[in-house]
Motif scaffolding. Structure first.
Motif, PDB file in Angstrom:
ATOM      1  N   VAL A  66       0.839  -1.203   0.000  1.00  0.00           N
ATOM      2  CA  VAL A  66       0.000   0.000   0.000  1.00  0.00           C
ATOM      3  C   VAL A  66       0.869   1.245   0.000  1.00  0.00           C
ATOM      4  N   ALA A  67       1.894   1.261   0.843  1.00  0.00           N
ATOM      5  CA  ALA A  67       2.782   2.434   0.918  1.00  0.00           C
ATOM      6  C   ALA A  67       3.461   2.689  -0.427  1.00  0.00           C
ATOM      7  N   ALA A  68       3.905   1.644  -1.090  1.00  0.00           N
ATOM      8  CA  ALA A  68       4.575   1.802  -2.389  1.00  0.00           C
ATOM      9  C   ALA A  68       3.584   2.272  -3.451  1.00  0.00           C
ATOM     10  N   TYR A  69       2.392   1.677  -3.484  1.00  0.00           N
ATOM     11  CA  TYR A  69       1.395   2.086  -4.466  1.00  0.00           C
ATOM     12  C   TYR A  69       0.953   3.533  -4.227  1.00  0.00           C
ATOM     13  N   ARG A  70       0.909   3.954  -2.966  1.00  0.00           N
ATOM     14  CA  ARG A  70       0.574   5.358  -2.678  1.00  0.00           C
ATOM     15  C   ARG A  70       1.642   6.295  -3.233  1.00  0.00           C
ATOM     16  N   ARG A  71       2.889   5.883  -3.122  1.00  0.00           N
ATOM     17  CA  ARG A  71       3.970   6.708  -3.681  1.00  0.00           C
ATOM     18  C   ARG A  71       3.876   6.739  -5.201  1.00  0.00           C
ATOM     19  N   ALA A  72       3.467   5.622  -5.801  1.00  0.00           N
ATOM     20  CA  ALA A  72       3.267   5.593  -7.257  1.00  0.00           C
ATOM     21  C   ALA A  72       2.147   6.553  -7.642  1.00  0.00           C
ATOM     22  N   TYR A  73       1.061   6.525  -6.876  1.00  0.00           N
ATOM     23  CA  TYR A  73      -0.076   7.408  -7.151  1.00  0.00           C
ATOM     24  C   TYR A  73       0.314   8.873  -6.947  1.00  0.00           C
ATOM     25  N   LYS A  74       1.100   9.139  -5.920  1.00  0.00           N
ATOM     26  CA  LYS A  74       1.563  10.512  -5.673  1.00  0.00           C
ATOM     27  C   LYS A  74       2.391  11.018  -6.852  1.00  0.00           C
ATOM     28  N   ALA A  75       3.169  10.128  -7.451  1.00  0.00           N
ATOM     29  CA  ALA A  75       3.985  10.506  -8.608  1.00  0.00           C
ATOM     30  C   ALA A  75       3.135  10.774  -9.843  1.00  0.00           C
ATOM     31  N   ASP A  76       1.957  10.144  -9.923  1.00  0.00           N
ATOM     32  CA  ASP A  76       1.030  10.366 -11.047  1.00  0.00           C
ATOM     33  C   ASP A  76      -0.407  10.261 -10.533  1.00  0.00           C
ATOM     34  N   PRO A  77      -0.991  11.383 -10.119  1.00  0.00           N
ATOM     35  CA  PRO A  77      -2.339  11.370  -9.550  1.00  0.00           C
ATOM     36  C   PRO A  77      -3.454  11.015 -10.540  1.00  0.00           C
ATOM     37  N   HIS A  78      -3.104  10.704 -11.772  1.00  0.00           N
ATOM     38  CA  HIS A  78      -4.088  10.264 -12.762  1.00  0.00           C
ATOM     39  C   HIS A  78      -4.026   8.751 -12.974  1.00  0.00           C
ATOM     40  N   ASP A  79      -3.227   8.076 -12.159  1.00  0.00           N
ATOM     41  CA  ASP A  79      -2.986   6.646 -12.322  1.00  0.00           C
ATOM     42  C   ASP A  79      -4.015   5.818 -11.561  1.00  0.00           C
ATOM     43  N   ALA A  80      -5.061   5.416 -12.265  1.00  0.00           N
ATOM     44  CA  ALA A  80      -6.115   4.601 -11.651  1.00  0.00           C
ATOM     45  C   ALA A  80      -5.583   3.231 -11.242  1.00  0.00           C
ATOM     46  N   GLN A  81      -4.587   2.726 -11.944  1.00  0.00           N
ATOM     47  CA  GLN A  81      -4.078   1.392 -11.630  1.00  0.00           C
ATOM     48  C   GLN A  81      -3.400   1.347 -10.256  1.00  0.00           C
ATOM     49  N   SER A  82      -2.782   2.453  -9.845  1.00  0.00           N
ATOM     50  CA  SER A  82      -2.191   2.480  -8.501  1.00  0.00           C
ATOM     51  C   SER A  82      -3.283   2.390  -7.440  1.00  0.00           C
ATOM     52  N   LEU A  83      -4.374   3.112  -7.647  1.00  0.00           N
ATOM     53  CA  LEU A  83      -5.489   3.035  -6.702  1.00  0.00           C
ATOM     54  C   LEU A  83      -6.115   1.647  -6.724  1.00  0.00           C
ATOM     55  N   TRP A  84      -6.249   1.082  -7.899  1.00  0.00           N
ATOM     56  CA  TRP A  84      -6.784  -0.270  -8.055  1.00  0.00           C
ATOM     57  C   TRP A  84      -5.929  -1.254  -7.255  1.00  0.00           C
ATOM     58  N   ALA A  85      -4.609  -1.109  -7.364  1.00  0.00           N
ATOM     59  CA  ALA A  85      -3.696  -1.992  -6.645  1.00  0.00           C
ATOM     60  C   ALA A  85      -3.832  -1.814  -5.134  1.00  0.00           C
ATOM     61  N   ILE A  86      -4.027  -0.582  -4.694  1.00  0.00           N
ATOM     62  CA  ILE A  86      -4.251  -0.336  -3.269  1.00  0.00           C
ATOM     63  C   ILE A  86      -5.531  -1.044  -2.833  1.00  0.00           C
ATOM     64  N   GLY A  87      -6.561  -0.957  -3.659  1.00  0.00           N
ATOM     65  CA  GLY A  87      -7.808  -1.663  -3.362  1.00  0.00           C
ATOM     66  C   GLY A  87      -7.594  -3.157  -3.246  1.00  0.00           C
ATOM     67  N   ASN A  88      -6.773  -3.714  -4.126  1.00  0.00           N
ATOM     68  CA  ASN A  88      -6.469  -5.153  -4.062  1.00  0.00           C
ATOM     69  C   ASN A  88      -5.745  -5.507  -2.756  1.00  0.00           C
ATOM     70  N   CYS A  89      -4.872  -4.605  -2.311  1.00  0.00           N
ATOM     71  CA  CYS A  89      -4.177  -4.843  -1.047  1.00  0.00           C
ATOM     72  C   CYS A  89      -5.171  -4.862   0.109  1.00  0.00           C
ATOM     73  N   TYR A  90      -6.059  -3.872   0.129  1.00  0.00           N
ATOM     74  CA  TYR A  90      -7.052  -3.832   1.206  1.00  0.00           C
ATOM     75  C   TYR A  90      -7.964  -5.046   1.155  1.00  0.00           C
ATOM     76  N   ASP A  91      -8.272  -5.518  -0.039  1.00  0.00           N
ATOM     77  CA  ASP A  91      -9.060  -6.740  -0.164  1.00  0.00           C
ATOM     78  C   ASP A  91      -8.307  -7.916   0.449  1.00  0.00           C
ATOM     79  N   ALA A  92      -7.031  -8.031   0.139  1.00  0.00           N
ATOM     80  CA  ALA A  92      -6.215  -9.123   0.688  1.00  0.00           C
ATOM     81  C   ALA A  92      -6.084  -9.012   2.203  1.00  0.00           C
ATOM     82  N   MET A  93      -6.171  -7.786   2.720  1.00  0.00           N
ATOM     83  CA  MET A  93      -6.076  -7.544   4.159  1.00  0.00           C
ATOM     84  C   MET A  93      -7.444  -7.682   4.849  1.00  0.00           C
ATOM     85  N   LYS A  94      -8.473  -8.053   4.066  1.00  0.00           N
ATOM     86  CA  LYS A  94      -9.842  -8.178   4.586  1.00  0.00           C
ATOM     87  C   LYS A  94     -10.341  -6.843   5.138  1.00  0.00           C
TER      88      LYS A  94
END
Length: 168
Positions: A66-94
């Motif tokens: 999540v921390a890495a994907y947030r940094r990716a999103y911060k580098a490009d705030p138009h990157d939906a895939q970074s947010l999607w990946a964060i969502g996948n992490c939260y899903d895996a974390m229940k």
């Protein structure tokens, strides 16, 4: 498409990810002393942090991912895939409420490709389903259910299940 020498610098990273050597990815991309990207990769911080996120996810270090994907999103705030990946992490974390929040944010971004939007909707439906919000889940699956691909089949199945659960 011609690749530049800078773009080729990620070939090693992609190879490590493909061959299951996720532990080496962070060492390759991030300076352990500073926690910053190595200069060879800093030119594309979005891509580099996304790769770090993928490695951490593969290692089931979801908080680090999540921390890495947030940094990716911060580098490009138009990157939906970074947010999607964060969502996948939260899903895996229940953590379906957190997954829902970031998936909704991703869906609000301009320029999301239709296939990505469809996958985001299915993932959103899954997060809502996990919260036992079956009607809302069915509503998320429905727009995708008309597709004639694997994503559409999954959406149809999930729509049917969510609708049945909502009617109980």
């Amino acid at each position: 498409m011609v690749t530049t020498p800078k773009e080729k610098s990620f070939d090693l990273v992609h190879g490590l990810l493909k061959t299951g050597k996720a532990r080496q990815v962070r060492r390759c991309l991030v300076d352990a002393r500073t926690g910053r990207l190595r200069q060879a990769y800093a030119w594309d911080a979005n891509h580099a942090w996304y790769c770090v996120g993928n490695a951490e996810f593969d290692l089931e270090n979801y908080g680090e991912a999540v921390a890495a994907y947030r940094r990716a999103y911060k580098a490009d705030p138009h990157d939906a895939q970074s947010l999607w990946a964060i969502g996948n992490c939260y899903d895996a974390m229940k953590r379906p409420k957190l997954a829902e929040r970031v998936l909704r944010k991703a869906l609000q971004l301009e320029g999301v490709r239709s296939k990505d939007e469809a996958a985001l909707l299915v993932n959103l439906g899954n997060a809502l389903f996990d919260q036992k919000r079956f009607l809302e889940a069915a509503a998320a699956y429905f727009p995708v259910s008309g597709r004639r691909d694997q994503l559409g089949r999954k959406a149809r199945l999930n729509f049917k299940t969510a609708s049945e659960m909502a009617s109980r």
